[in-house]
Motif scaffolding. Structure first.
Motif, short mmCIF file in Angstrom:
data_model
loop_
_atom_site.label_atom_id
_atom_site.label_comp_id
_atom_site.label_asym_id
_atom_site.label_seq_id
_atom_site.Cartn_x
_atom_site.Cartn_y
_atom_site.Cartn_z
N GLY A 99 -68.86 -69.30 -45.10
CA GLY A 99 -68.07 -70.07 -44.13
C GLY A 99 -67.52 -69.17 -43.03
N ASN A 100 -66.74 -69.78 -42.20
CA ASN A 100 -66.29 -69.16 -40.98
C ASN A 100 -64.80 -69.47 -40.78
OD1 ASN A 100 -66.38 -68.09 -38.37
ND2 ASN A 100 -67.34 -69.86 -37.50
N PRO A 101 -63.91 -68.55 -40.59
CA PRO A 101 -64.12 -67.12 -40.34
C PRO A 101 -63.95 -66.23 -41.59
CG PRO A 101 -61.90 -67.72 -39.70
CD PRO A 101 -62.51 -68.95 -40.30
N PHE A 102 -63.73 -66.82 -42.78
CA PHE A 102 -63.42 -65.98 -43.95
C PHE A 102 -64.66 -65.67 -44.81
CE2 PHE A 102 -59.34 -68.09 -42.96
CZ PHE A 102 -58.66 -66.95 -42.59
N LEU A 103 -65.83 -66.16 -44.36
CA LEU A 103 -67.07 -65.85 -45.06
C LEU A 103 -67.01 -66.27 -46.53
CD1 LEU A 103 -69.06 -64.55 -43.01
CD2 LEU A 103 -66.79 -63.68 -42.55
N LYS A 104 -66.34 -67.38 -46.78
CA LYS A 104 -66.26 -67.90 -48.15
C LYS A 104 -67.65 -68.33 -48.60
CE LYS A 104 -61.77 -70.16 -47.93
NZ LYS A 104 -61.27 -71.55 -47.87
N VAL A 105 -67.96 -68.00 -49.84
CA VAL A 105 -69.29 -68.30 -50.34
C VAL A 105 -69.23 -69.54 -51.25
CG1 VAL A 105 -71.29 -67.37 -51.55
CG2 VAL A 105 -69.83 -65.85 -50.22
N VAL A 106 -70.11 -70.49 -51.00
CA VAL A 106 -70.15 -71.73 -51.78
C VAL A 106 -71.39 -71.72 -52.66
CG1 VAL A 106 -70.06 -74.24 -51.62
CG2 VAL A 106 -69.10 -72.86 -49.78
N ASP A 107 -71.24 -72.18 -53.88
CA ASP A 107 -72.33 -72.21 -54.85
C ASP A 107 -73.25 -73.40 -54.56
OD1 ASP A 107 -73.96 -72.30 -57.08
OD2 ASP A 107 -72.35 -71.72 -58.46
N ILE A 108 -74.35 -73.13 -53.90
CA ILE A 108 -75.24 -74.22 -53.45
C ILE A 108 -75.86 -74.93 -54.66
CG2 ILE A 108 -77.30 -74.81 -52.11
CD1 ILE A 108 -76.71 -72.36 -50.34
N ALA A 109 -76.33 -74.17 -55.65
CA ALA A 109 -76.99 -74.78 -56.81
C ALA A 109 -76.02 -75.68 -57.58
CB ALA A 109 -77.57 -73.70 -57.70
N ALA A 110 -74.78 -75.20 -57.77
CA ALA A 110 -73.79 -76.00 -58.50
C ALA A 110 -73.46 -77.28 -57.73
CB ALA A 110 -72.53 -75.18 -58.73
N LEU A 111 -73.34 -77.16 -56.42
CA LEU A 111 -73.04 -78.34 -55.60
C LEU A 111 -74.19 -79.31 -55.62
CD1 LEU A 111 -71.27 -77.65 -52.24
CD2 LEU A 111 -70.51 -78.95 -54.22
N SER A 112 -75.40 -78.77 -55.67
CA SER A 112 -76.56 -79.64 -55.65
C SER A 112 -76.60 -80.48 -56.93
CB SER A 112 -77.83 -78.80 -55.46
OG SER A 112 -78.76 -79.04 -56.46
N LYS A 113 -76.11 -79.92 -58.04
CA LYS A 113 -76.02 -80.68 -59.30
C LYS A 113 -75.06 -81.87 -59.13
CE LYS A 113 -76.71 -77.78 -63.32
NZ LYS A 113 -75.88 -76.84 -64.07
N VAL A 114 -73.89 -81.57 -58.56
CA VAL A 114 -72.90 -82.63 -58.33
C VAL A 114 -73.49 -83.69 -57.40
CG1 VAL A 114 -70.62 -83.14 -57.35
CG2 VAL A 114 -70.98 -81.01 -58.63
#
Ligand SMILES: *Cc1c(COP(=O)(O)O)cnc(C)c1O
Length: 378
Positions: A145-160
């Protein structure tokens, strides 16, 4: 299967079968002569399709691992066209640290068409589950993300998303397909501001989309053709040209950014450095797991607003400008620039203050970049 660096040179349509030209020519044309009223040679009008645009569209589909690619006049035209495949009354869940323009189109334009959004911190998956309403149709995230470069778990979100029959839309602008392939991690739609790393030279505004599902690709193409937010042939050509060097550029951005991130952590006036390539970043492990690199953008917080002002005033190589991802290094203050459309109250909640400086590290010699920062800090 070809390796990525080879694919970057040969993906999509290579050259021109008519003449043998090794690059795709600029088909600067609006209409195409037909053989009969019901018979054309694949093209009839450039809003619906153009050979140069088609080349860039097939290219992004190939390198993102999708079935269909689409090219738009900007990253926001791309996202808006994807979101226009939904219906009035539908609801979206959005990362609360998305690009300012994404926030604006959702909160000032699409909301008027009764397409509503809830903004949540997607680094906590439960936040997403809890925000799901009966009319929720899609999740839109940006990672990092922007501006804190937070990382999101794409695979976990895709399950949801799959459990609730939601479309997962991922903004892959910051890492590009060279480092991260959201479709392979389970996303349904990946989009880019191709204005950034993909074109890479600060000379084009463009957006790209890639999808796995052919019907979804058709639906987005219908909006593209109907609304007409298309990428023109000149820009399609420039974008194709830029993308061929994506690999070597991303490698250089990465090396330089790591060096600068490490240097910044050693400066007493720097309170915090946000870069997923640093082990101290909360998203570091996840980033390593779902991506092959960390990108070329970092943010850092200094101990006073005055120092932030001094730095941006004194730097000579870093240029004070919004945008990111090109060969030259840029510097910005998100609170006053990229994120200015977000209300101050919301900014404070997110931790975006005038003490926060963002760098888009270019591919200059890193020693010059370090010397430039050094003299700006003094
Ligand atoms: C720049 C940017 C956009 C918007 O793209 P445009 O090409 O400017 O319309 C969207 N997402 C991210 C992450 C961006 O950096």
């Amino acid at each position: 299967m070809l390796r990525l660096k080879t694919k970057l040179i040969h993906a999509g349509i290579s050259g021109d079968p008519l003449t043998g030209a090794v690059t795709v020519p600029i088909y600067q044309v609006s209409t195409f002569k037909q053989d009969a009223p019901d018979k054309n040679r694949g093209y009839d009008y450039s809003r619906a399709g153009n050979p140069t645009r088609n080349a860039v569209e097939q290219y992004i589909a190939d390198i993102e691992g999708g079935k269909r690619g689409l090219a738009f006049a900007s990253g926001l035209a791309a996202l808006s066209s994807v979101l226009m495949t939904f219906n009035a009354g539908d609801h979206f869940i959005i990362s609360n640290d998305v690009y300012g323009g994404t926030y604006r189109v959702l909160n000032q334009v699409l909301n008027r068409l009764n397409l509503t959004s809830t903004f949540v911190d997607p680094t906590v998956i439960e936040n997403i589950s809890e925000a799901i309403q009966p009319n929720t149709k899609a999740i839109v995230i940006e990672t990092p993300g922007n501006p804190f470069l937070k990382v999101v778990d794409i695979a976990a979100l895709s399950k949801v998303a799959k459990e609730h029959d939601l479309t997962l839309i991922v903004d892959n602008t910051f890492l590009t397909p060279y480092w991260q392939n959201p479709l392979e991690l389970g996303a349904d739609v990946v989009f880019h501001s191709a204005t950034k790393y993909l074109s890479g030279h600060s000379d084009v505004v463009a957006g790209l989309v890639a999808v796995k599902d052919e019907q979804l690709g058709e639906d987005i193409h219908l909006v593209q053709k109907a609304v007409g937010a298309i990428l023109g042939p000149q820009d399609s050509y420039l974008l194709l040209r830029g993308m061929k060097t994506l690999g070597i550029r991303m490698e250089e951005h990465e090396v330089n950014t790591k060096r600068i991130a490490e240097w910044l952590t050693e400066q007493p006036q720097v309170k915090k450095v946000y870069y997923p390539g640093l082990e101290s970043h909360p998203g570091h492990q996840l980033a390593k797991q779902q991506a092959r690199g960390f990108g070329g953008v970092l943010s850092f917080e200094v101990d006073s607003e005055e120092l932030a002002e001094q730095i941006i005033e004194k730097v000579k190589i870093f240029q004070l400008a919004v945008s990111l991802g090109a060969v030259e290094s840029l510097i910005s203050v998100p609170a006053k620039m990229t994120h200015a459309t977000i209300p101050t109250e919301e900014q404070t909640k997110l931790g975006i203050t005038p003490k926060l400086v963002r760098l888009s590290v270019g591919i200059e010699d890193v020693e010059d970049l370090l010397e430039d920062l050094q003299q700006a800090f003094e």
